[in-house]
Design an enzyme around this catalytic site. Sequence first.
Site, PDB file in Angstrom:
ATOM      1  N   GLY A 228      -0.743  -7.578 -15.694  1.00 40.43           N
ATOM      2  CA  GLY A 228       0.315  -8.486 -16.127  1.00 40.43           C
ATOM      3  C   GLY A 228      -0.333  -9.737 -16.716  1.00 40.43           C
TER       4      GLY A 228
ATOM      5  N   ARG B  17      -2.809   7.678 -11.157  1.00 41.19           N
ATOM      6  CA  ARG B  17      -3.946   7.760 -12.078  1.00 41.19           C
ATOM      7  C   ARG B  17      -5.267   8.105 -11.400  1.00 41.19           C
ATOM      8  NH1 ARG B  17      -2.509   1.984 -14.535  1.00 41.19           N
ATOM      9  NH2 ARG B  17      -1.292   1.940 -12.601  1.00 41.19           N
TER      10      ARG B  17
ATOM     11  N   ASN C 273      -7.047   1.478 -10.313  1.00 43.70           N
ATOM     12  CA  ASN C 273      -5.988   2.432 -10.629  1.00 43.70           C
ATOM     13  C   ASN C 273      -6.542   3.799 -10.992  1.00 43.70           C
ATOM     14  OD1 ASN C 273      -3.807   0.403 -10.472  1.00 43.70           O
ATOM     15  ND2 ASN C 273      -4.919  -0.477 -12.195  1.00 43.70           N
TER      16      ASN C 273
ATOM     17  N   ASN D 291     -48.270  15.518  21.363  1.00 42.08           N
ATOM     18  CA  ASN D 291     -48.628  15.911  20.003  1.00 42.08           C
ATOM     19  C   ASN D 291     -48.042  17.283  19.699  1.00 42.08           C
ATOM     20  OD1 ASN D 291     -50.067  16.839  17.676  1.00 42.08           O
ATOM     21  ND2 ASN D 291     -51.524  15.179  18.045  1.00 42.08           N
TER      22      ASN D 291
ATOM     23  N   ARG E 282     -31.676  14.073  12.461  1.00 46.66           N
ATOM     24  CA  ARG E 282     -30.244  14.386  12.543  1.00 46.66           C
ATOM     25  C   ARG E 282     -29.555  13.694  13.722  1.00 46.66           C
ATOM     26  NH1 ARG E 282     -30.120  20.616  12.376  1.00 46.66           N
ATOM     27  NH2 ARG E 282     -27.940  20.137  12.891  1.00 46.66           N
TER      28      ARG E 282
ATOM     29  N   ALA F  75       0.821  -1.206   0.000  1.00 47.36           N
ATOM     30  CA  ALA F  75       0.000   0.000   0.000  1.00 47.36           C
ATOM     31  C   ALA F  75       0.858   1.261   0.000  1.00 47.36           C
ATOM     32  CB  ALA F  75      -0.915  -0.008   1.225  1.00 47.36           C
TER      33      ALA F  75
HETATM   34  C1  UD1 Z   1       0.356  -4.988 -10.543  1.00 49.85           C
HETATM   35  C2  UD1 Z   1       1.146  -6.179 -11.099  1.00 49.85           C
HETATM   36  C3  UD1 Z   1       0.388  -6.765 -12.291  1.00 49.85           C
HETATM   37  C4  UD1 Z   1      -1.004  -7.154 -11.872  1.00 49.85           C
HETATM   38  C5  UD1 Z   1      -1.723  -5.974 -11.229  1.00 49.85           C
HETATM   39  C6  UD1 Z   1      -3.040  -6.440 -10.614  1.00 49.85           C
HETATM   40  C7  UD1 Z   1       3.507  -5.676 -10.739  1.00 49.85           C
HETATM   41  C8  UD1 Z   1       4.763  -5.180 -11.345  1.00 49.85           C
HETATM   42  N1  UD1 Z   1       2.460  -5.716 -11.536  1.00 49.85           N
HETATM   43  O1  UD1 Z   1       0.324  -3.980 -11.553  1.00 49.85           O
HETATM   44  O2  UD1 Z   1       1.096  -7.907 -12.795  1.00 49.85           O
HETATM   45  O3  UD1 Z   1      -1.726  -7.622 -12.995  1.00 49.85           O
HETATM   46  O4  UD1 Z   1      -0.944  -5.410 -10.167  1.00 49.85           O
HETATM   47  O5  UD1 Z   1      -3.767  -5.363 -10.114  1.00 49.85           O
HETATM   48  O6  UD1 Z   1       3.514  -6.039  -9.580  1.00 49.85           O
HETATM   49  N2  UD1 Z   1       3.085  -0.702  -4.556  1.00 49.85           N
HETATM   50  C9  UD1 Z   1       3.965  -0.484  -3.520  1.00 49.85           C
HETATM   51  N3  UD1 Z   1       5.232  -0.086  -3.798  1.00 49.85           N
HETATM   52  C10 UD1 Z   1       5.663   0.090  -5.078  1.00 49.85           C
HETATM   53  C11 UD1 Z   1       4.765  -0.135  -6.142  1.00 49.85           C
HETATM   54  C12 UD1 Z   1       3.487  -0.540  -5.842  1.00 49.85           C
HETATM   55  O7  UD1 Z   1       3.598  -0.635  -2.348  1.00 49.85           O
HETATM   56  O8  UD1 Z   1       6.835   0.439  -5.242  1.00 49.85           O
HETATM   57  C13 UD1 Z   1       1.701  -1.123  -4.247  1.00 49.85           C
HETATM   58  C14 UD1 Z   1       0.658  -0.119  -4.698  1.00 49.85           C
HETATM   59  O9  UD1 Z   1       0.332   0.766  -3.633  1.00 49.85           O
HETATM   60  C15 UD1 Z   1      -0.509  -1.003  -5.060  1.00 49.85           C
HETATM   61  C16 UD1 Z   1       0.111  -2.314  -5.462  1.00 49.85           C
HETATM   62  O10 UD1 Z   1       1.442  -2.315  -4.946  1.00 49.85           O
HETATM   63  O11 UD1 Z   1      -1.376  -1.206  -3.958  1.00 49.85           O
HETATM   64  C17 UD1 Z   1       0.135  -2.512  -6.971  1.00 49.85           C
HETATM   65  O12 UD1 Z   1       0.859  -1.476  -7.585  1.00 49.85           O
HETATM   66  P1  UD1 Z   1       0.409  -0.853  -8.962  1.00 49.85           P
HETATM   67  O13 UD1 Z   1       1.409   0.180  -9.343  1.00 49.85           O
HETATM   68  O14 UD1 Z   1      -1.012  -0.483  -8.926  1.00 49.85           O
HETATM   69  O15 UD1 Z   1       0.642  -2.119  -9.929  1.00 49.85           O
HETATM   70  P2  UD1 Z   1      -0.117  -2.444 -11.298  1.00 49.85           P
HETATM   71  O16 UD1 Z   1       0.468  -1.636 -12.393  1.00 49.85           O
HETATM   72  O17 UD1 Z   1      -1.573  -2.371 -11.092  1.00 49.85           O
HETATM   73 CA    CA Z   2      -2.883  -1.631  -9.470  1.00 48.76          CA
END
Ligand code: UD1
Ligand code: CA
Length: 465
Positions: free
Chosen positions: A143, A16, A229, A379, A335, A10
């Site tokens: 992915g 986006r 996203n 009332n 309320r 997280a």
């Molecule tokens: C990721 C997966 C993808 C999968 C998709 C499913 C990777 C490289 N790709 O892509 O294969 O299909 O999720 O939804 O893993 N996060 C971190 N630190 C970071 C980067 C991300 O904590 O450095 C967390 C983000 O907060 C998020 C999650 O990891 O909750 C996924 O990251 P995001 O950048 O949304 O990955 P996707 O491009 O969606």
């Molecule tokens: Ca994602």
Amino acid sequence: MTERHVLVLAAGKGTRMRSSRPKVLHRLSGCSLVEHVLRAADPLRATTTTLVVGHQAEAVERELGATRGGLGFVRQEQQLGTAHAVLQTEPLLAERRGTLVVLMGDAPLVSPTTARALAETHDRAAAAATVLTATIERPYGYGRIVRRAGQLAEVVEEADATPEQRALREVNSGIYAFDLAPLFPALRAVPEAGPKQERYLPGILRRYREQGLTIETVIAADHEIRGINSRHELAEAGFLMRHRKNEELMAAGVTIVDPATAYVDVDVEVGPDTVIHPGVILEGRTSVGARCELHAGVRIANSAVGNDVTVNDHSVIVDAEIAAGARVGPFAHIRPGSSIGEQARVGNFVEIKKSVLGAEAKAGHLSYIGDAAVGAGANIGAGTITCNFDGSEKHRTTIGDEAFVGSGTQLIAPVTVESGAYVAAGSCITEDVPAGALAVARGRQVNKEGRAAAMRRKNADSAQG
Ligand code: UD1
Ligand code: CA
């Protein structure tokens, strides 16, 4: 049993989303995205549950700290990819053995049943990694799962995929179970990739394949693996979440006239034979009893509604209690801090704030009741107003059991109308009314015979002049 650990990623910014709030704190059906994810992990009975936080880490820690205990937080100062994110937990988890279930903070639709199936399949197969996948109509952005001879060979991200790979519709959910023993050495070996030179968590799979380690897959329903996203995907997930909740309620005996327009948050409880009409919104920690009728456009938030209650169209009820058999609305506003007694009646354009209405009390039309206690069977006539605010302080009004307050009365608080008293219509009550007394507090009427014509002439003259 294999020891289990849970990790939720997280730390990302969620660019986006175009938001000033961290993505994982955006709300869906009454909970944050990350809270949904943690709930899915609850049945895993993990020894440790850790969140990797980074972007606006304090906000995420604060919110979850307030609503949940027992969580660990690890900071990822720079978001260098999902593999890098998991690596940040090495000091915490390197000595542990067992299964690490990794969930994405932005994939809130995964069900507890599926999370459990993932962990169980993984443990049974004694796999090094088990990937939750799904086949979806529009795989853009996910992915892709590349299989050889039926076995998962690698995951290719959208940006790195060939046109043939882009056509694959089996995608990575981003949710995995890992054997902790080989995990951290393998993560350190994941190369930087993609346009942002990040270290991708799925990179570990190719390596495991090369090492001949076992990789399993569990296939989920497509709606469970949706990642969020963008605002568009947030709205789509909301639609799916509501659909799931509505199906659950209908299976338990609730009538929903038009499920497409019933907006019921996940924590809301509704009793059997209650009818939910179009456009009803039930939010937060709300409970509604059995055999209630919630008419069109009603919104109820964080409130407790008893059995056999009717809420008529376009009423709003927030942080309040409505006892059994009461009738509210149409166009009523109940309320925070209000409690409406059994069989009581609150009618059109009545606003009740921080007030108690006793059993069978009635306020049928056009009233404001604030900071008041209204006794059983009292009332309140049309247009009655508690004047509770003197410009600097709020004051209380007390109306006893079975009291009668005539229409158009102003009650200048603090003031008490005792039990059984009778207030004449149009009164401006500034002093307490004793039990059983009749209070009349209005100017006397004067009738001047024949003077109407003279009045009209005078008005006509001044209109011309
Ligand atoms: C990721 C997966 C993808 C999968 C998709 C499913 C990777 C490289 N790709 O892509 O294969 O299909 O999720 O939804 O893993 N996060 C971190 N630190 C970071 C980067 C991300 O904590 O450095 C967390 C983000 O907060 C998020 C999650 O990891 O909750 C996924 O990251 P995001 O950048 O949304 O990955 P996707 O491009 O969606
Ligand atoms: Ca994602």
